[in-house]
Design a protein around this motif. Structure first.
Motif, PDB file in Angstrom:
ATOM      1  N   ARG A   1       0.826  -1.222   0.000  1.00  0.00           N
ATOM      2  CA  ARG A   1       0.000   0.000   0.000  1.00  0.00           C
ATOM      3  C   ARG A   1       0.856   1.266   0.000  1.00  0.00           C
ATOM      4  NH1 ARG A   1      -4.918  -1.267  -1.134  1.00  0.00           N
ATOM      5  NH2 ARG A   1      -5.961  -2.843   0.102  1.00  0.00           N
ATOM      6  N   LYS A   2       1.989   1.212   0.666  1.00  0.00           N
ATOM      7  CA  LYS A   2       2.910   2.357   0.719  1.00  0.00           C
ATOM      8  C   LYS A   2       3.322   2.799  -0.686  1.00  0.00           C
ATOM      9  CE  LYS A   2       7.560   3.474   2.360  1.00  0.00           C
ATOM     10  NZ  LYS A   2       8.732   2.974   3.087  1.00  0.00           N
ATOM     11  N   PHE A   3       3.365   1.842  -1.615  1.00  0.00           N
ATOM     12  CA  PHE A   3       3.795   2.133  -2.980  1.00  0.00           C
ATOM     13  C   PHE A   3       2.627   2.192  -3.965  1.00  0.00           C
ATOM     14  CE2 PHE A   3       7.284   0.247  -0.670  1.00  0.00           C
ATOM     15  CZ  PHE A   3       8.273   1.176  -0.908  1.00  0.00           C
ATOM     16  N   GLY A   4       1.406   2.149  -3.447  1.00  0.00           N
ATOM     17  CA  GLY A   4       0.225   2.244  -4.295  1.00  0.00           C
ATOM     18  C   GLY A   4      -0.178   0.929  -4.954  1.00  0.00           C
ATOM     19  N   PHE A   5       0.347  -0.193  -4.436  1.00  0.00           N
ATOM     20  CA  PHE A   5       0.016  -1.498  -4.993  1.00  0.00           C
ATOM     21  C   PHE A   5      -1.147  -2.135  -4.254  1.00  0.00           C
ATOM     22  CE2 PHE A   5       4.744  -1.501  -5.877  1.00  0.00           C
ATOM     23  CZ  PHE A   5       4.599  -1.137  -7.199  1.00  0.00           C
ATOM     24  N   GLU A   6      -1.827  -3.024  -4.960  1.00  0.00           N
ATOM     25  CA  GLU A   6      -2.900  -3.806  -4.342  1.00  0.00           C
ATOM     26  C   GLU A   6      -2.289  -4.794  -3.360  1.00  0.00           C
ATOM     27  OE1 GLU A   6      -4.996  -5.470  -7.681  1.00  0.00           O
ATOM     28  OE2 GLU A   6      -5.530  -3.489  -8.438  1.00  0.00           O
ATOM     29  N   GLU A   7      -3.085  -5.222  -2.392  1.00  0.00           N
ATOM     30  CA  GLU A   7      -2.594  -6.128  -1.352  1.00  0.00           C
ATOM     31  C   GLU A   7      -2.043  -7.434  -1.912  1.00  0.00           C
ATOM     32  OE1 GLU A   7      -1.971  -5.945   2.005  1.00  0.00           O
ATOM     33  OE2 GLU A   7      -2.331  -3.825   1.630  1.00  0.00           O
ATOM     34  N   ASP A   8      -2.668  -7.985  -2.928  1.00  0.00           N
ATOM     35  CA  ASP A   8      -2.204  -9.251  -3.505  1.00  0.00           C
ATOM     36  C   ASP A   8      -1.066  -8.945  -4.479  1.00  0.00           C
ATOM     37  OD1 ASP A   8      -1.944 -11.894  -4.087  1.00  0.00           O
ATOM     38  OD2 ASP A   8      -3.847 -12.090  -5.151  1.00  0.00           O
ATOM     39  N   VAL A   9       0.028  -8.452  -3.924  1.00  0.00           N
ATOM     40  CA  VAL A   9       1.123  -7.878  -4.696  1.00  0.00           C
ATOM     41  C   VAL A   9       1.866  -8.909  -5.556  1.00  0.00           C
ATOM     42  CG1 VAL A   9       2.902  -8.091  -2.903  1.00  0.00           C
ATOM     43  CG2 VAL A   9       2.978  -6.163  -4.489  1.00  0.00           C
ATOM     44  N   LEU A  10       1.741 -10.188  -5.256  1.00  0.00           N
ATOM     45  CA  LEU A  10       2.471 -11.218  -5.997  1.00  0.00           C
ATOM     46  C   LEU A  10       1.726 -11.730  -7.229  1.00  0.00           C
ATOM     47  CD1 LEU A  10       3.954 -13.151  -2.948  1.00  0.00           C
ATOM     48  CD2 LEU A  10       5.049 -11.383  -4.342  1.00  0.00           C
ATOM     49  N   ARG A  11       0.502 -11.273  -7.442  1.00  0.00           N
ATOM     50  CA  ARG A  11      -0.240 -11.622  -8.665  1.00  0.00           C
ATOM     51  C   ARG A  11       0.221 -10.717  -9.790  1.00  0.00           C
ATOM     52  NH1 ARG A  11      -5.225 -14.327  -8.957  1.00  0.00           N
ATOM     53  NH2 ARG A  11      -6.013 -12.911 -10.528  1.00  0.00           N
ATOM     54  N   VAL A  12       0.494 -11.305 -10.949  1.00  0.00           N
ATOM     55  CA  VAL A  12       0.967 -10.514 -12.088  1.00  0.00           C
ATOM     56  C   VAL A  12      -0.195  -9.772 -12.743  1.00  0.00           C
ATOM     57  CG1 VAL A  12       2.876 -12.104 -12.484  1.00  0.00           C
ATOM     58  CG2 VAL A  12       0.785 -12.363 -13.817  1.00  0.00           C
ATOM     59  N   CYS A  13       0.117  -8.759 -13.483  1.00  0.00           N
ATOM     60  CA  CYS A  13      -0.904  -7.983 -14.183  1.00  0.00           C
ATOM     61  C   CYS A  13      -1.359  -8.683 -15.459  1.00  0.00           C
ATOM     62  CB  CYS A  13      -0.362  -6.594 -14.507  1.00  0.00           C
ATOM     63  SG  CYS A  13      -1.547  -5.534 -15.350  1.00  0.00           S
ATOM     64  N   CYS A  14      -0.418  -9.226 -16.199  1.00  0.00           N
ATOM     65  CA  CYS A  14      -0.732  -9.826 -17.501  1.00  0.00           C
ATOM     66  C   CYS A  14      -0.445 -11.316 -17.459  1.00  0.00           C
ATOM     67  CB  CYS A  14       0.111  -9.166 -18.590  1.00  0.00           C
ATOM     68  SG  CYS A  14      -0.198  -9.819 -20.248  1.00  0.00           S
ATOM     69  N   GLY A  15      -1.486 -12.123 -17.647  1.00  0.00           N
ATOM     70  CA  GLY A  15      -1.285 -13.572 -17.623  1.00  0.00           C
ATOM     71  C   GLY A  15      -2.575 -14.335 -17.815  1.00  0.00           C
ATOM     72  N   GLY A  16      -2.564 -15.547 -17.342  1.00  0.00           N
ATOM     73  CA  GLY A  16      -3.710 -16.435 -17.504  1.00  0.00           C
ATOM     74  C   GLY A  16      -4.287 -16.848 -16.168  1.00  0.00           C
ATOM     75  N   PRO A  17      -5.062 -17.907 -16.154  1.00  0.00           N
ATOM     76  CA  PRO A  17      -5.675 -18.354 -14.908  1.00  0.00           C
ATOM     77  C   PRO A  17      -4.626 -18.932 -13.953  1.00  0.00           C
ATOM     78  CG  PRO A  17      -6.159 -19.892 -16.686  1.00  0.00           C
ATOM     79  CD  PRO A  17      -5.434 -18.737 -17.289  1.00  0.00           C
ATOM     80  N   GLY A  18      -4.972 -18.952 -12.682  1.00  0.00           N
ATOM     81  CA  GLY A  18      -4.078 -19.505 -11.673  1.00  0.00           C
ATOM     82  C   GLY A  18      -3.884 -18.537 -10.530  1.00  0.00           C
ATOM     83  N   ARG A  19      -3.371 -19.038  -9.437  1.00  0.00           N
ATOM     84  CA  ARG A  19      -3.204 -18.256  -8.210  1.00  0.00           C
ATOM     85  C   ARG A  19      -2.436 -16.955  -8.442  1.00  0.00           C
ATOM     86  NH1 ARG A  19      -2.413 -15.088  -5.038  1.00  0.00           N
ATOM     87  NH2 ARG A  19      -1.605 -15.220  -2.940  1.00  0.00           N
ATOM     88  N   TYR A  20      -1.353 -17.026  -9.152  1.00  0.00           N
ATOM     89  CA  TYR A  20      -0.532 -15.834  -9.379  1.00  0.00           C
ATOM     90  C   TYR A  20      -0.705 -15.263 -10.790  1.00  0.00           C
ATOM     91  CZ  TYR A  20       1.531 -17.664  -5.148  1.00  0.00           C
ATOM     92  OH  TYR A  20       1.700 -18.138  -3.879  1.00  0.00           O
TER      93      TYR A  20
END
Length: 193
Positions: free
Chosen positions: A114-133
């Motif tokens: 949050r300090k850097f303006g990121f969402e809490e689930d910071v380890l999920r990538v922006c561009c990709g497919g299905p799956g946890r990350y």
């Protein structure tokens, strides 16, 4: 397996040192920036590959794989010691060797998204497919079936390999501050002699 990889770290760092030495002595390099490694235990592809790891393998605060981060810390520690030796060896040649830290700034963003303006689930990538990350070998970023997040600036990783522009900005800010501090320290040493 990780113990075996850990045993290679001194050899990897020695090879990097030899390459730096060659750049200085054979090619006349005077300004070098040597990057450390990222916290691979926080890397979405590593997290996805070892998704079956026991709960104890994860850092409860960050969700990162602890042993993979220890590997990176060991590499970076040995690398910084090697760079200090190279700086001392070549101090009279007016050589500047800067260490570029990826590990620290990325961990700051993982630990305090949050300090850097990121969402809490910071380890999920922006561009990709299905799956946890959102890291999926069958649907990589760029594939027609891949999707992107709405706000890339709110994510640490773009595609699991590359950081987003926002994350790169923080890393660059830290590097520039370090280089400026290093330069000021160098100027003080020269003026005091």
């Amino acid at each position: 397996m990780l113990e075996e990889v850990m045993s290679f770290v001194p050899h990897v760092v020695a090879t990097i040192s030899m390459a730096i030495e060659r750049l200085i002595m054979e090619h006349g390099a005077r300004s070098l920036v040597v990057p450390g490694v990222i916290p691979s235990g926080c890397s979405p592809p590593i997290l996805a590959k070892f998704a079956g790891a026991s709960q104890a393998a994860y850092d409860s605060r960050t969700g990162c794989l602890k042993e993979y981060n220890k590997l990176g810390l060991r590499h970076n520690s040995l690398l910084q010691k090697a760079l200090a030796k190279l700086r001392a060896k070549h101090r009279l040649r007016d050589v500047m060797i800067a260490y570029a830290d990826f590990f620290g700034p990325i961990m700051e963003m993982v630990e305090s998204p949050r300090k850097f303006g990121f969402e809490e689930d910071v380890l999920r990538v922006c561009c990709g497919g299905p799956g946890r990350y959102r890291v999926n070998a069958t649907v990589p970023c760029g594939d027609a079936a891949a999707t992107t997040c709405r706000r890339p600036s709110a994510r640490l990783y773009w595609d699991g390999v590359h950081l987003t522009e926002a994350a790169n900005r923080h890393v660059a800010d830290r590097w520039l501050a370090q280089i400026n501090a290093f330069g000021r320290a160098g100027c003080k040493k020269q003026s005091s002699s």
